[in-house]
Design a protein around this motif. Sequence first.
Motif, PDB file in Angstrom:
ATOM      1  N   ILE A  25       1.161  -1.413   0.101  1.00 44.58           N
ATOM      2  CA  ILE A  25      -0.395  -0.138   0.092  1.00 44.58           C
ATOM      3  C   ILE A  25       0.913   1.474  -0.155  1.00 44.58           C
ATOM      4  O   ILE A  25       1.978   1.104   0.909  1.00 44.58           O
ATOM      5  CB  ILE A  25      -0.283  -0.099   1.285  1.00 44.58           C
ATOM      6  CG1 ILE A  25      -1.785  -1.058   1.471  1.00 44.58           C
ATOM      7  CG2 ILE A  25      -2.048   1.540   1.336  1.00 44.58           C
ATOM      8  CD1 ILE A  25      -3.365  -1.553   2.090  1.00 44.58           C
ATOM      9  N   ALA A  26       0.880   1.831  -0.763  1.00 46.43           N
ATOM     10  CA  ALA A  26       1.700   3.442  -1.198  1.00 46.43           C
ATOM     11  C   ALA A  26       1.428   4.517   0.274  1.00 46.43           C
ATOM     12  O   ALA A  26       0.071   4.506   1.166  1.00 46.43           O
ATOM     13  CB  ALA A  26       1.220   4.064  -2.124  1.00 46.43           C
ATOM     14  N   GLY A  27       2.519   4.939   0.918  1.00 43.83           N
ATOM     15  CA  GLY A  27       2.190   5.435   2.220  1.00 43.83           C
ATOM     16  C   GLY A  27       1.819   5.367   3.108  1.00 43.83           C
ATOM     17  O   GLY A  27       2.276   5.775   4.388  1.00 43.83           O
ATOM     18  N   ALA A  79       6.720  -2.605   0.667  1.00 41.26           N
ATOM     19  CA  ALA A  79       6.928  -2.840  -1.294  1.00 41.26           C
ATOM     20  C   ALA A  79       5.998  -2.266  -1.939  1.00 41.26           C
ATOM     21  O   ALA A  79       4.922  -1.664  -1.511  1.00 41.26           O
ATOM     22  CB  ALA A  79       7.417  -4.388  -1.321  1.00 41.26           C
ATOM     23  N   MET A  80       6.684  -1.657  -3.092  1.00 37.35           N
ATOM     24  CA  MET A  80       6.750  -1.337  -3.759  1.00 37.35           C
ATOM     25  C   MET A  80       6.949  -1.483  -4.674  1.00 37.35           C
ATOM     26  O   MET A  80       7.292  -1.169  -5.689  1.00 37.35           O
ATOM     27  CB  MET A  80       7.155   0.072  -3.739  1.00 37.35           C
ATOM     28  CG  MET A  80       6.350   1.376  -4.107  1.00 37.35           C
ATOM     29  SD  MET A  80       4.473   1.415  -5.141  1.00 37.35           S
ATOM     30  CE  MET A  80       4.233   1.945  -3.183  1.00 37.35           C
ATOM     31  N   PRO A  81       6.109  -2.004  -6.049  1.00 34.68           N
ATOM     32  CA  PRO A  81       6.141  -2.950  -6.991  1.00 34.68           C
ATOM     33  C   PRO A  81       5.252  -2.121  -8.559  1.00 34.68           C
ATOM     34  O   PRO A  81       5.498  -1.252  -7.660  1.00 34.68           O
ATOM     35  CB  PRO A  81       5.162  -4.253  -6.998  1.00 34.68           C
ATOM     36  CG  PRO A  81       4.670  -3.833  -5.666  1.00 34.68           C
ATOM     37  CD  PRO A  81       4.845  -3.073  -4.989  1.00 34.68           C
ATOM     38  N   VAL A  96      10.917   5.528  -3.329  1.00 31.09           N
ATOM     39  CA  VAL A  96      10.681   4.650  -4.779  1.00 31.09           C
ATOM     40  C   VAL A  96       9.451   4.538  -5.347  1.00 31.09           C
ATOM     41  O   VAL A  96       9.538   4.474  -6.289  1.00 31.09           O
ATOM     42  CB  VAL A  96      10.858   2.881  -4.063  1.00 31.09           C
ATOM     43  CG1 VAL A  96      10.625   2.038  -4.699  1.00 31.09           C
ATOM     44  CG2 VAL A  96      11.971   2.738  -3.895  1.00 31.09           C
ATOM     45  N   THR A  97       8.346   4.569  -4.667  1.00 32.61           N
ATOM     46  CA  THR A  97       7.015   4.866  -4.875  1.00 32.61           C
ATOM     47  C   THR A  97       7.382   5.909  -6.165  1.00 32.61           C
ATOM     48  O   THR A  97       6.354   6.005  -7.117  1.00 32.61           O
ATOM     49  CB  THR A  97       6.425   5.918  -4.269  1.00 32.61           C
ATOM     50  OG1 THR A  97       5.993   4.402  -3.370  1.00 32.61           O
ATOM     51  CG2 THR A  97       4.600   4.964  -4.751  1.00 32.61           C
ATOM     52  N   ALA A  98       7.686   7.345  -5.571  1.00 31.31           N
ATOM     53  CA  ALA A  98       7.788   8.158  -6.726  1.00 31.31           C
ATOM     54  C   ALA A  98       8.288   8.238  -7.957  1.00 31.31           C
ATOM     55  O   ALA A  98       8.307   8.860  -9.008  1.00 31.31           O
ATOM     56  CB  ALA A  98       8.486   9.498  -5.977  1.00 31.31           C
ATOM     57  N   SER A 117       9.709   4.819  -9.247  1.00 31.96           N
ATOM     58  CA  SER A 117       9.308   2.905 -10.088  1.00 31.96           C
ATOM     59  C   SER A 117       8.300   2.283  -9.929  1.00 31.96           C
ATOM     60  O   SER A 117       7.667   1.932 -10.866  1.00 31.96           O
ATOM     61  CB  SER A 117      10.298   2.123  -9.873  1.00 31.96           C
ATOM     62  OG  SER A 117      10.439   1.967  -8.165  1.00 31.96           O
ATOM     63  N   GLY A 118       7.467   3.091  -8.392  1.00 28.26           N
ATOM     64  CA  GLY A 118       6.258   2.727  -8.193  1.00 28.26           C
ATOM     65  C   GLY A 118       5.224   3.688  -9.494  1.00 28.26           C
ATOM     66  O   GLY A 118       4.678   2.407 -10.096  1.00 28.26           O
ATOM     67  N   SER A 119       5.687   5.019  -9.453  1.00 28.01           N
ATOM     68  CA  SER A 119       4.774   5.705 -10.813  1.00 28.01           C
ATOM     69  C   SER A 119       5.307   5.430 -11.581  1.00 28.01           C
ATOM     70  O   SER A 119       4.146   6.413 -12.701  1.00 28.01           O
ATOM     71  CB  SER A 119       4.008   6.926 -10.127  1.00 28.01           C
ATOM     72  OG  SER A 119       3.831   7.205  -8.279  1.00 28.01           O
ATOM     73  N   GLY A 120       6.295   5.398 -12.286  1.00 31.68           N
ATOM     74  CA  GLY A 120       7.183   5.877 -13.036  1.00 31.68           C
ATOM     75  C   GLY A 120       6.657   5.506 -14.330  1.00 31.68           C
ATOM     76  O   GLY A 120       6.520   5.387 -15.768  1.00 31.68           O
TER      77      GLY A 120
END
Length: 268
Positions: free
Chosen positions: A95-97, A115-117, A166-168, A170-173
Amino acid sequence: MSAPDTLALVGAGKMGSALLGGWLAAGVEPGRIAVHDPAPSESLRALAAEKGFALNPPHAAAEAVVLAVKPQALDAVAAGIASLFGRDTFLLSIIAGKTVDNLSARLPVSAILRAMPNTPAAVGRGVTGVFANPATSSDQRAKAQFLLSGVGGVEWVEREALIDAVTAISGSGPAYVFYLVEALAEAGRRLGLPADLALRLARATVEGSGELLHRQPEISAEILRKNVTSPGGTTQAALDVLMAPDGLAELMARAAEAARKRAEDLSG
Ligand SMILES: NC(=O)c1ccc[n+]([C@@H]2O[C@H](COP(=O)([O-])OP(=O)(O)OC[C@H]3O[C@@H](n4cnc5c(N)ncnc54)[C@H](O)[C@@H]3O)[C@@H](O)[C@H]2O)c1
């Protein structure tokens, strides 16, 4: 590296389903997997019937609980899943955040990994950043690595705050890359290309460029860029615009900071 003996997936939407697909492809026995989702898609129902994992069975404690619901749903979801946690359960949240503190305040578990896939996970080509809190054992971290490597590369970070970065990136990438296709197509349309041709050209360009990166890991993006760029040619003219002080690097940094900040805001 081995799978947990028993595994509960809570939330089987886009990302939960991608992870589930990775586990099945990696040979995790379907009988070890319980999937919990109040609104399972048709394809998830069909997959459960085909593979034999349990869909919405009665709750039982699992060795690993993977949480893949929207951040806004966490409070409601957490209230109903306490019985999935036993004494030795670890939680893997994508879950983000939502921080380790947020999660441990809502759920009866102390061993927590965040984790942030990202969405290329759906074709086994994702990349996941992961953080483990100090209450996790090395065996639990190895099992988390196994679960995440089913959908692509895994990168560990030492500080929890870095998961928001990481979210900013590759997660959102993937969304930034897909928007690049849209923007490139729109630029082509403005130059007079038919809209459908502009879109085909833009899409194929990003697909092919990604493939070059993938197949030639020893060649840097910078070199691949320079290979396109003849001195005094057309590419240099475009890069002079993109690489100006207020160009793409600055814009990307601002976009990524907005995403990081949003992840921080979602933590509450
Ligand atoms: N989509 C992405 O690119 C991406 C990437 C990395 C991380 N994430 C994170 O993954 C999480 C899920 O995102 P998504 O894109 O898969 O969302 P999604 O909407 O596709 O999936 C969420 C799923 O949760 C289910 N759900 C709702 N209430 C539930 C409950 N009480 N119990 C069990 N399941 C319940 C929904 O039915 C849905 O299938 C989010 O927290 C997001 O931050 C998403």
